[in-house]
Design an enzyme around this catalytic site. Sequence first.
Site, PDB file in Angstrom:
ATOM      1  N   LYS A 216      40.888  38.659  47.244  1.00  0.00           N
ATOM      2  CA  LYS A 216      41.182  39.619  46.180  1.00  0.00           C
ATOM      3  C   LYS A 216      40.255  39.455  44.987  1.00  0.00           C
ATOM      4  O   LYS A 216      39.841  40.446  44.393  1.00  0.00           O
ATOM      5  CB  LYS A 216      42.644  39.526  45.777  1.00  0.00           C
ATOM      6  CG  LYS A 216      42.888  38.515  44.718  1.00  0.00           C
ATOM      7  CD  LYS A 216      44.320  38.286  44.416  1.00  0.00           C
ATOM      8  CE  LYS A 216      44.372  36.887  43.863  1.00  0.00           C
ATOM      9  NZ  LYS A 216      44.958  36.704  42.607  1.00  0.00           N
ATOM     10  N   THR A 217      39.899  38.223  44.648  1.00  0.00           N
ATOM     11  CA  THR A 217      38.991  38.049  43.514  1.00  0.00           C
ATOM     12  C   THR A 217      37.663  38.728  43.816  1.00  0.00           C
ATOM     13  O   THR A 217      37.041  39.353  42.952  1.00  0.00           O
ATOM     14  CB  THR A 217      38.760  36.561  43.222  1.00  0.00           C
ATOM     15  OG1 THR A 217      40.030  35.918  43.147  1.00  0.00           O
ATOM     16  CG2 THR A 217      38.037  36.368  41.913  1.00  0.00           C
TER      17      THR A 217
ATOM     18  N   ASP B 225      45.304  41.245  37.222  1.00  0.00           N
ATOM     19  CA  ASP B 225      45.384  40.298  38.332  1.00  0.00           C
ATOM     20  C   ASP B 225      46.762  39.640  38.317  1.00  0.00           C
ATOM     21  O   ASP B 225      47.409  39.575  37.276  1.00  0.00           O
ATOM     22  CB  ASP B 225      44.286  39.236  38.133  1.00  0.00           C
ATOM     23  CG  ASP B 225      44.103  38.393  39.387  1.00  0.00           C
ATOM     24  OD1 ASP B 225      44.582  38.811  40.457  1.00  0.00           O
ATOM     25  OD2 ASP B 225      43.468  37.330  39.290  1.00  0.00           O
ATOM     26  N   GLU B 226      47.197  39.138  39.442  1.00  0.00           N
ATOM     27  CA  GLU B 226      48.508  38.466  39.555  1.00  0.00           C
ATOM     28  C   GLU B 226      49.614  39.350  38.989  1.00  0.00           C
ATOM     29  O   GLU B 226      50.482  38.895  38.229  1.00  0.00           O
ATOM     30  CB  GLU B 226      48.491  37.124  38.807  1.00  0.00           C
ATOM     31  CG  GLU B 226      47.363  36.192  39.180  1.00  0.00           C
ATOM     32  CD  GLU B 226      47.595  35.451  40.485  1.00  0.00           C
ATOM     33  OE1 GLU B 226      48.531  35.813  41.223  1.00  0.00           O
ATOM     34  OE2 GLU B 226      46.808  34.519  40.774  1.00  0.00           O
TER      35      GLU B 226
ATOM     36  N   GLN C 136      53.978  35.839  46.193  1.00  0.00           N
ATOM     37  CA  GLN C 136      53.493  34.758  45.344  1.00  0.00           C
ATOM     38  C   GLN C 136      54.036  34.856  43.927  1.00  0.00           C
ATOM     39  O   GLN C 136      53.470  34.290  42.998  1.00  0.00           O
ATOM     40  CB  GLN C 136      51.962  34.743  45.328  1.00  0.00           C
ATOM     41  CG  GLN C 136      51.372  34.416  46.691  1.00  0.00           C
ATOM     42  CD  GLN C 136      49.869  34.196  46.610  1.00  0.00           C
ATOM     43  OE1 GLN C 136      49.395  33.257  46.004  1.00  0.00           O
ATOM     44  NE2 GLN C 136      49.126  35.091  47.250  1.00  0.00           N
TER      45      GLN C 136
ATOM     46  N   ARG D 207      47.518  27.207  50.188  1.00  0.00           N
ATOM     47  CA  ARG D 207      46.352  26.678  49.469  1.00  0.00           C
ATOM     48  C   ARG D 207      45.420  25.947  50.431  1.00  0.00           C
ATOM     49  O   ARG D 207      44.275  25.665  50.091  1.00  0.00           O
ATOM     50  CB  ARG D 207      46.769  25.681  48.375  1.00  0.00           C
ATOM     51  CG  ARG D 207      47.640  26.201  47.242  1.00  0.00           C
ATOM     52  CD  ARG D 207      47.086  27.422  46.609  1.00  0.00           C
ATOM     53  NE  ARG D 207      47.705  28.622  47.181  1.00  0.00           N
ATOM     54  CZ  ARG D 207      47.202  29.827  47.068  1.00  0.00           C
ATOM     55  NH1 ARG D 207      46.082  30.020  46.423  1.00  0.00           N
ATOM     56  NH2 ARG D 207      47.807  30.868  47.623  1.00  0.00           N
TER      57      ARG D 207
END
Length: 760
Positions: A32-33, A225-226, A256, A603
């Site tokens: 996504k980044t 974002d997020e 998340q 992660r």
Amino acid sequence: MDFLAGLNPQQRSAVEHVEGPLLLLAGAGSGKTRVITHRIAHLVEAHRVPGPAILAVTFTNKAADEMRERVLHLLGSPGHHYAPLVSTFHSFCVRLLRRDGHRLADIRPGFTRQFNIYDDDDQVTLIKQIFRHAGLDEKFMQYRAVSSWISHAKSHKQTPQDVYGSSKDPRTTRLATIYDQYEGRLRQANALDFDDLLLESVRLLQHDDDLRRQYGRRFEFLMIDEYQDTNRSQYELMLALTSEHRNVAVVGDEDQSIYGWRGADIRNILDFERDYPNARVIRLEQNYRSTKNILEAASAVVAHNTERKGKWLWTEAGEGEKIGLYEALDAENEALFIADAIEHHLAKNPADRVAVLYRTNFQSRQIEEALRRYGRKYLVIGGFSFYQRAEIRDLLAYLRVLVTPHDSIALLRIVNTPARGIGKTTIEQIEQFALANELSLWSAIRRMLDEHAFSARADAALREFVKLIEDLTDLVNRERLDEILRRAIDLTGYGRMLEADNSPESESRIANLEELVNAAAEAFERGETLSEFLDHAALVADADGLDERAPVSLLTMHNAKGLEWPVVFVAGMEEGLFPHSRSLNSTGEMEEERRLCYVAMTRAQKRLMLSWARYRRRFGGGQPEACIASRFLREVPAERIVKLRQDAGGRHVDLFSERREVRDAANRNLYTGRALNSLENIAQYFAEKGIATPRPAQPRPQPQASKPARQGNIVNHPKFGRGTILRREGQGEDAKLTVSFPGYGLKKLVAKYAGIKLDE
DNA sequence: TGATTCTACGGTCTC
DNA sequence: CGTAGAATCA
């Protein structure tokens, strides 16, 4: 440059999306980044959108820095004036208020753009003060609890009056009063807390139509974002900033969402399509980070949740290694296992980075100890950060007073630090006077000096103090930032106080202050003002301290969000610890814990190790308490797991250090003389120490069909959840049971009253 | 008033 | 075990 090259079809269409609302549901590790940064670059290069017309908002400085760097890299480092603005929510708001906040004074009396920021330590100090004046103590309610209660009220747009009006019990009425005083003190100090930064920005934009239009026009494209972690104010900020256009792209993953406890509203993401009916929705479900085993395990866990949009990540990567599961005898053994496994892994893969993730910060201590036994360097994120150190906070408090002497919390912190003869009684006098006359402490001191209200001794001390502050204030506009700080350390006597102190800590305190001076010098070189320097100090987050290159990092799962490592350990997977005891009786909170588990597991790139301890002590001195394996472990499909045991022969033995490495490690060991390395030695170690723990022979509690609760049985209690029976006294229904409930400690219960049930 | 000792008590996650 | 606040002493 082609910003579409190498993207999959979904990523590509997200990057190509130009106008209108976009909801990008991006699973963990789905790139996504990359999509966000490429979209920004694509807007600038292909659609000729000026950089500064794009605003991208993230949650942490670290994420913002990284995103900014990547964008600038893609754009071939354009000059400052052409760069898109990448910022955190909080620093964006601070900037807005400092630059364009004049008219906030219309609706917030006493506000000026020289406001100070109260962080949560300041909030607690303030609440303590209010409690003291009201004759209350923590038995009424814990300071931190009050602080988060107020924060909750604020973020739901409830004023003290609202709470007061709708209060149905004396306790809430009292809280409303405390809340009201809290707000009053903030205004009097011209201070904003973290919630206010967002709230007041929103109020300002709603109040000042010109400003809102100006910002709306300037930022033609907004990206968040997020998004799953946004709260109500952040949501409203988004609405305010997009009132002139609807070019908002939000990126998030409901699986998340892990900040519900601080007001994040998962509904923001679940309802985005309702808020923007014509929103385009794109799902990124291909994972590029983890092996299939890791991905499937994490997905299986989070699939137990109900509040989700539902998606299943897939990967082209191979199965990879199975997930390691280690059942430790106790927390110390768990830590040694982790240290040992790290040692072994790094011996074979020296370039890999490793993370140890845990639910609560206190867990880091034992793991640190174990790592030190190996002489292994590690980086701990969180816990006590640089900016929380007393000496740093003291000096920053001096600087804050220079910006706004009415900042009473800061003033109180330094008025007698170092000791200058302004004692408890004098301070109480000042506080009383300030309260009675609705003055800040600073104004109260000046007024009282004019009226000669102090004893001769206090009078002299206070005059000196006032002169000190005035002298330092004179420097503010004349000297370099670092010079102001240096002079403050000198003129206040703080430096001399530390030098006179012979304790071993004072040396590191002096070093810390030097570090702060360096930071100030760097800030000055960047052209920051004193206020901006203080803003940065207030808005640093623990996660900002993470150094990607560190071979071994220790951090909470929360701090790990957005990061990845080849090797990840998740420690302390026990009921009551993870999931945390506070979330045991709420399905909503339990789902959040489960999402946290999903975040933690995803992660890992190639190796994931989960561990739990059968006994763990909660307090240093107390008895070790029996633990039950986390429910999340059962939610991982068994075929993805391989159990690691210290007595496992052959197959898994390569996980543990070989003896030569053990000896090498012991030689590098700077902290203890003992070689406690391989797991074979650990059993021996326990034997030597004669620790009355976990006899390995003790069988795992067997499910019992028969009624009577026996030692070792697991029972279910309506309030404390699942626990293990440690002792039984007496017979039948009258029997007294001593039960260890994870997260609650030992409880003595009478079988017939307790309402406990034997677990299947 | 300030420094030191004593005691009681208790712990999620964070911008 | 670590910390905060009370109690005590200089």
